[in-house]
Each structure stands twice: as C-alpha cells, then as structure tokens.
Design a protein around this motif. Sequence first.
Motif, short mmCIF file in Angstrom:
data_model
loop_
_atom_site.label_atom_id
_atom_site.label_comp_id
_atom_site.label_asym_id
_atom_site.label_seq_id
_atom_site.Cartn_x
_atom_site.Cartn_y
_atom_site.Cartn_z
N TYR A 231 0.84 -1.21 0.00
CA TYR A 231 0.00 0.00 0.00
C TYR A 231 0.87 1.25 0.00
CZ TYR A 231 -4.20 -2.70 1.38
OH TYR A 231 -5.25 -3.57 1.43
N SER A 232 0.49 2.24 -0.78
CA SER A 232 1.14 3.55 -0.66
C SER A 232 0.62 4.20 0.62
CB SER A 232 0.80 4.43 -1.86
OG SER A 232 -0.56 4.82 -1.83
N SER A 235 -2.73 5.83 0.13
CA SER A 235 -3.86 4.93 0.00
C SER A 235 -4.43 4.51 1.35
CB SER A 235 -3.46 3.69 -0.81
OG SER A 235 -2.71 2.77 -0.03
N TRP A 236 -3.59 4.48 2.38
CA TRP A 236 -4.09 4.17 3.72
C TRP A 236 -5.15 5.19 4.14
CZ3 TRP A 236 -3.39 0.27 7.26
CH2 TRP A 236 -2.39 -0.66 6.99
N PHE A 238 -7.14 7.00 2.28
CA PHE A 238 -8.39 6.79 1.54
C PHE A 238 -9.12 5.54 2.03
CE2 PHE A 238 -5.85 9.20 -1.68
CZ PHE A 238 -6.68 10.32 -1.74
N ARG A 239 -8.37 4.48 2.27
CA ARG A 239 -8.99 3.24 2.74
C ARG A 239 -9.62 3.43 4.12
NH1 ARG A 239 -6.82 -1.07 -0.51
NH2 ARG A 239 -5.08 -0.32 -1.78
N ASP A 262 -2.07 6.23 -8.57
CA ASP A 262 -2.14 5.62 -7.24
C ASP A 262 -3.57 5.63 -6.72
OD1 ASP A 262 -0.95 4.46 -4.88
OD2 ASP A 262 -1.25 6.41 -3.90
N ASN A 263 -4.28 6.74 -6.90
CA ASN A 263 -5.66 6.83 -6.43
C ASN A 263 -6.57 5.88 -7.20
OD1 ASN A 263 -4.88 8.73 -4.59
ND2 ASN A 263 -5.92 10.45 -5.55
N ASN A 265 -5.77 3.10 -8.52
CA ASN A 265 -5.46 1.76 -8.03
C ASN A 265 -6.15 1.51 -6.68
OD1 ASN A 265 -3.85 -0.79 -8.02
ND2 ASN A 265 -2.97 0.16 -6.20
N THR A 266 -6.11 2.50 -5.80
CA THR A 266 -6.72 2.37 -4.48
C THR A 266 -8.22 2.18 -4.57
OG1 THR A 266 -5.01 3.75 -3.46
CG2 THR A 266 -7.09 3.53 -2.26
N ASP A 269 -9.32 -1.32 -5.85
CA ASP A 269 -8.95 -2.47 -5.03
C ASP A 269 -10.13 -2.86 -4.14
OD1 ASP A 269 -7.78 -4.37 -3.46
OD2 ASP A 269 -6.05 -3.15 -2.87
#
Length: 376
Positions: A231-232, A235-236, A238-239, A262-263, A265-266, A269
Amino acid sequence: MKYNDFKGKKLSALGYGCMRFPVFEDETVNEELTAKLVDEAIKNGVNYFDTAYMYHKYQSEVVIGKILKNYPRDSFYLATKYPGNMGQVRDRHPSEVLDEQLNKCGVDYFDFYLLHNVSDDNLELYFDEERGIIKYFLEQKELGRIRHLGFSTHASVGALRKFLEKYGDVMEFCQVQMNFVDWELQSAREKYDMLTERGIPVWVMEPVRGGRLAELPEEHEAKLKAVHPEYSTASWAFRWLMKLPNVTMILSGMTTPEQLADNLNTFSDKAELTDEEWELLLNIGKEMLGTVPCTACRYCCEVCPVGLDIPKLIAIYNEMLFSPGWGARQKIAAIPDDKKPSACIGCGACADICPQRIDVPKTMADFAEFLEKLNK
C-alpha cells in the motif's frame, strides 16, 4: 472503480478535486496536462468533478468547463460552490453569481451545488431572511438549474449544529474536512455522527490534508509497511475513510499522473481495512498531534472570572499548531476580542481545578503570542 449510490445516481467513490490542477511557474493552469489527467480519470471511471468560484484565481471553473465540453453532459457530474464566504460577493445577488458560474463552466445546470464553507463567522449571512440566499437556491433547484443542494464546512461543532437546526431538512449532502488526524483534531467524528443521525451523506475533502498524510514520519511509515508493504501511504488515508458507511464521496486534488494512478489503483482495489488496521491509523493520527491534552471537561469554565470558553480555545490552538489554515483562523476570528486568549488575566483558578494539570494561563499566553505573530 468503486461507486456509491446517491438518490439513484451512481457516483464514483473518488471525486476529482479541481483546486490543485498542475500549474506553470506563473501559477496559471497547465490546461494540456490537466486535460490529460481528467481524460485518464474518466476512462477509469471517475465521474464527479468538484470546483469552486475562487479556485485557481477564479479560473478553475473555466478550465474544467472547457475540458468537460469534450464529453457527453450526462456522463459526468459537475459540482461548484456559492462563495458566500467571500466579501466581494456579499453585495451581489446570488442570481448574478450563479449565472456567472454557469457561463464560466459552459453548462445549463450544476449537478451538485454547495454553499461554500459555512462557518462560525458567516452563519448570519445564511440566516438573513431578507437576503434569502438559501431560498433562492432552492428555487433554482425547482427550476432544474441546480440538481442537488448541499454545503461545505470547516465550522465548529456548535456552529454546524445551529446551521443544521435551521436548514438541515433542505441540505442533501455535506462536504467536510475528514481524515485520521482531523477525526479528533477538527472534531470530524462528532460532525460525522451529527450528519449521519440526520441522514445527510458525507462528502470528504482534504483526505490526505493537502498531501501531509501522504508522507508520514518514518516511525509511522514503518508501522504501516509492516502490515501492508504494497500500500502507498496515501492509499491508507483513503482506505480509512472508505470504512465509514456514511461517506459517499471522497475528493482528491490530483496534480500529477503518479497521484492519479495511485488513487485509481486504491479505488479499484476490493480489499478493505480490518477494524484493527483502521484503529492503527487512528492511533498514528493521535501520535502525530503532540498537542495540549484538554479533555473538554469544562471545569475551568466554571471558575474563569472573564468567562473564557477555555476548551474551545485550546481546541482551536491545537488545530492551529498542527496546521494554521484558514479554517482555524475563521474560528478564532468569530470569537469576540474579550473572549479571545489575550483576555486571560492569568489568575490560575483554571489550572488549580484542571484534572489534566494543564497550565492554562501559560497556554492562553502562548496562544495569544502565536496569534500575534501569525497576524503580523
């Protein structure tokens, strides 16, 4: 791309924030690169674009409007905001502003329209029946020039409650600053709960706090990499937000192709944070603050001879220590001079009664000095 339902509309969970387009050295928008980023976002399922009257020195609406002309009008949702927080707009009828915005964006209607930054120092503007601002926008909604009406806010919990008591029944959504630091720092938890109880969906702005949460201190980065090395850091954040069931829209200002990729991809997922991982991030947020440990028990308020709302002042001070942005500045500006930290007489009655053993007079003196330097 993840999607969320809003009144029958399928909104991409990731919205494109139009406040941080790529720019040249003279700060004009790089329209060619912006168009490429928007095109890539649309090809990957992003269908919500959020601009505002003053973004990019009043040019964001023009730029995004020009770009979106290349796509079918029913393939995207466009949002902008009424700049009631701007002094130069206060003397203009809202019809002039809305007409100008529709013209700048080159559209006949806005899918989503927000009152921009409802805050402690401008409630009276919206409460003024003679101005009839909200009445006007509700009429425009009936005419179809606005499809959904909401508001954005950096207000204190008290000011937000007052606004919702008066207009909560006609506000369809609320855009609020929320992330794993502001959950406590800006009382986002209380705001989220208040909006959820009223059935008002939450739109999130500043999910990575202008990029600050995309690069964490080394010790915090290590904790996250130990759990999910793939994980970038961004991304943490956003998750973490996607775990909140009443969050419908998460906005991100994507300036570079790398940020966009990156966004995308997040938000594509399917993996979700566990409850333990969600708490891990929340604890990291608390560790990052290093602020005055006030618990708002309010014992101090009962003994203050000049009637200061000490917990409120400390909350604003904590926020400004972490990031002295204009949201916090508006909160302190809305407080009368005789209730600001400089009004503290240093008697010490508050410190004597404080369960956390906070040296309140020193804290008030430090805050007053901080504000004085900030305003120079």
